[in-house]
Scaffold this active site. Structure first.
Site, PDB file in Angstrom:
ATOM      1  N   SER A 156      -1.527  -0.709  -4.620  1.00  0.00           N
ATOM      2  CA  SER A 156      -1.938   0.575  -4.574  1.00  0.00           C
ATOM      3  C   SER A 156      -1.526   1.920  -4.004  1.00  0.00           C
ATOM      4  O   SER A 156      -0.922   2.110  -2.816  1.00  0.00           O
ATOM      5  CB  SER A 156      -3.708   0.060  -4.116  1.00  0.00           C
ATOM      6  OG  SER A 156      -3.424   0.072  -3.183  1.00  0.00           O
ATOM      7  N   GLU A 208       1.437  -0.779  -0.349  1.00  0.00           N
ATOM      8  CA  GLU A 208      -0.259   0.389  -0.433  1.00  0.00           C
ATOM      9  C   GLU A 208       0.461   1.492   0.081  1.00  0.00           C
ATOM     10  O   GLU A 208       1.982   0.860   0.987  1.00  0.00           O
ATOM     11  CB  GLU A 208      -0.596   0.143   1.354  1.00  0.00           C
ATOM     12  CG  GLU A 208      -2.036  -0.541   1.225  1.00  0.00           C
ATOM     13  CD  GLU A 208      -2.975  -0.588   2.287  1.00  0.00           C
ATOM     14  OE1 GLU A 208      -4.257  -0.329   1.849  1.00  0.00           O
ATOM     15  OE2 GLU A 208      -2.439   0.133   3.347  1.00  0.00           O
ATOM     16  N   CYS A 209       0.705   2.478  -0.480  1.00  0.00           N
ATOM     17  CA  CYS A 209       1.706   3.553  -1.291  1.00  0.00           C
ATOM     18  C   CYS A 209       2.756   3.013  -0.706  1.00  0.00           C
ATOM     19  O   CYS A 209       3.634   2.886  -2.094  1.00  0.00           O
ATOM     20  CB  CYS A 209       0.843   4.198   0.189  1.00  0.00           C
ATOM     21  SG  CYS A 209       1.045   5.576  -0.004  1.00  0.00           S
ATOM     22  N   GLY A 210       3.399   3.297   0.494  1.00  0.00           N
ATOM     23  CA  GLY A 210       4.655   3.842   0.559  1.00  0.00           C
ATOM     24  C   GLY A 210       5.476   1.971   0.234  1.00  0.00           C
ATOM     25  O   GLY A 210       6.925   1.616  -0.627  1.00  0.00           O
TER      26      GLY A 210
END
Length: 443
Positions: free
Chosen positions: A433, A333-335
């Site tokens: 994502s 997720e993200c990072g």
């Protein structure tokens, strides 16, 4: 069960402000520490999609803080999470942004504003006002907030950054004229601050001397705020509800966890554990690979851009993650998404090799803020959710996508229904994502 001598559901207050930066986090932490020092059990909450403030709340209160989000969560889920306040003496919830700030188009349950949580829970609002550069005019601001919505009750105000006794007297005079109670006045100080970076406060686990800082904040707020009056004004509370389950990503979850990867909403981790999942933390920054006994690997968000060189040099982590992904799901997720991509370009323009499970290339050399709620309809499964699942979450980062060549993971729209190009990616057993999942839609 409720503790002996304590109510089943504690009365509460929500600490809010006209805008971000007024000092509501510092006031909230000071109140938590001050009440705890008095021997009270205080249950903290955070309105909205924030994964940094709850860790500070937990350190100050000595018990976990959970997010309540009326855009992303159903009424049942919020009521179930609020049930952790059973046995506490008092609830203190911290708002997000300004009191009435939310999305323009409400979701299935609401628009995400702190005022909405206050109205639904019946928690009176303590408004923190940065009174720098104004005097009696602060009363006009407070009066506007008091009259904005009939179902939101203003308990009173706490004045922040008061310059002098004369300054305080002028403001108190204005508040008396409009019938708004002043619950405290905090003199201007520059030594009681918490360090910040581009996504907000520096994480609690990175803050040296946090215990001493919280004790000082508690002493400062306790000296200048009427704690007895605040507690007397507390009321309300969500109707008792059953805690809704959270599907764990697997039975044994290898979870990346260090100062580069720690952005996980507390209710998700608690939900995974309640469902029987075993969490197996590992540190990519320490060049650790995911536990080979795990059946899934999850890399949360965080600050990989601040540690890109160290991650690029972590050969054991990279090879171990690549081997894991040959047979089992890996989700970022993200990072975490950036870390399982191909390349991360840091703020100085230096390219760093990432794990390479996906072809994603991101850059911080030209920062661009991406911020807002997201509704994602999965086009392929991720750990814990099947294709077609609708997930509500939030995106907040400054990375620019240079390449996103793999198949899209989801159809993603913002709170207004507009399509978002950050669709996430999938390749083999790897998915990722930019949005942080909060809850499944309608659950």
């Amino acid at each position: 069960m409720a503790l002996a001598g304590r109510p089943l559901m504690a009365p509460g207050l929500i600490v809010s402000a006209p805008a971000s930066g007024a000092g509501k986090t510092m006031v909230t932490l000071g109140l938590l520490a001050a009440f705890r020092a008095r021997g009270l059990v205080v249950q903290p909450f955070k309105n909205g999609p924030d994964y940094i403030d709850p860790a500070f709340h937990a350190a100050a209160a000595g018990r976990p803080s959970f997010n309540l989000d009326s855009w992303a969560m159903s009424e049942k889920r919020m009521a179930g999470l609020a049930a952790v306040a059973q046995g506490a003496d008092l609830v203190l919830a911290e708002g997000s942004m300004g009191l009435f700030d939310g999305v323009a188009v409400a979701g299935e349950t609401g628009n995400g504003a702190s005022a909405e949580i206050a109205a639904r829970a019946g928690w009176p609002v303590v408004l923190v006002l940065d009174v720098s550069g104004q005097a009696q005019s602060a009363a006009a601001v407070a009066l506007g907030f008091a009259r904005m919505a009939q179902d939101v009750r203003l308990a009173g105000v706490i004045l922040n950054k008061v310059a002098s006794p004369r300054h305080e007297a002028l403001i108190r005079n204005g508040m008396a004229q409009v019938g708004i109670e002043v619950l405290g006045a905090l003199p201007r100080r520059t030594d009681l601050t918490l360090p910040e970076r581009h996504l907000g406060l520096v994480q609690a686990e990175e803050h040296e001397g946090l215990e001493a800082t919280l004790a000082a904040l508690g002493g400062f707020v306790g000296e200048h705020v009427d704690l007895d009056r605040l507690r007397a004004l507390a009321s309300g509370g969500f109707a008792s509800g059953e805690v809704l389950g959270v599907p764990p990503p697997g039975q044994r979850v290898a979870l990346a966890w260090d100062s580069a990867f720690s952005f996980v909403y507390p209710h998700l981790l608690a939900g995974w554990r309640t469902a029987g999942a075993q969490i197996l933390p590992f540190s990519p920054l320490a060049d650790e690979a995911p536990d080979d006994s795990a059946d899934v690997c999850w890399l949360p968000g965080g600050y990989p851009e601040l540690h890109a060189g160290k991650l690029a040099a972590a050969e054991r982590f990279r090879s171990g993650l690549q081997a894991f992904a040959l047979t089992r799901p890996v989700h970022g997720e993200c990072g975490g998404y950036m870390a399982i991509g191909q390349v991360l370009v840091d703020a100085q323009g230096v390219e760093h090799r990432m794990a390479g499970l996906l072809g994603l290339e991101t850059s911080f050399a030209k920062r661009r803020m991406h911020l807002g709620y997201r509704l994602a309809t999965l086009e392929a499964p991720i750990p814990g959710y099947a294709a077609g699942a609708r997930l509500r979450g939030h995106e907040f980062h400054y990375a620019t996508i240079l390449a996103q060549p793999d198949d899209p993971l989801a159809h993603v729209v913002d709170a207004n229904g507009a399509a978002v190009p950050e669709t996430g990616s999938r390749r083999g057993h790897a998915t990722g994502s930019f949005f942080h999942m909060i809850a499944q839609a309608s659950a």
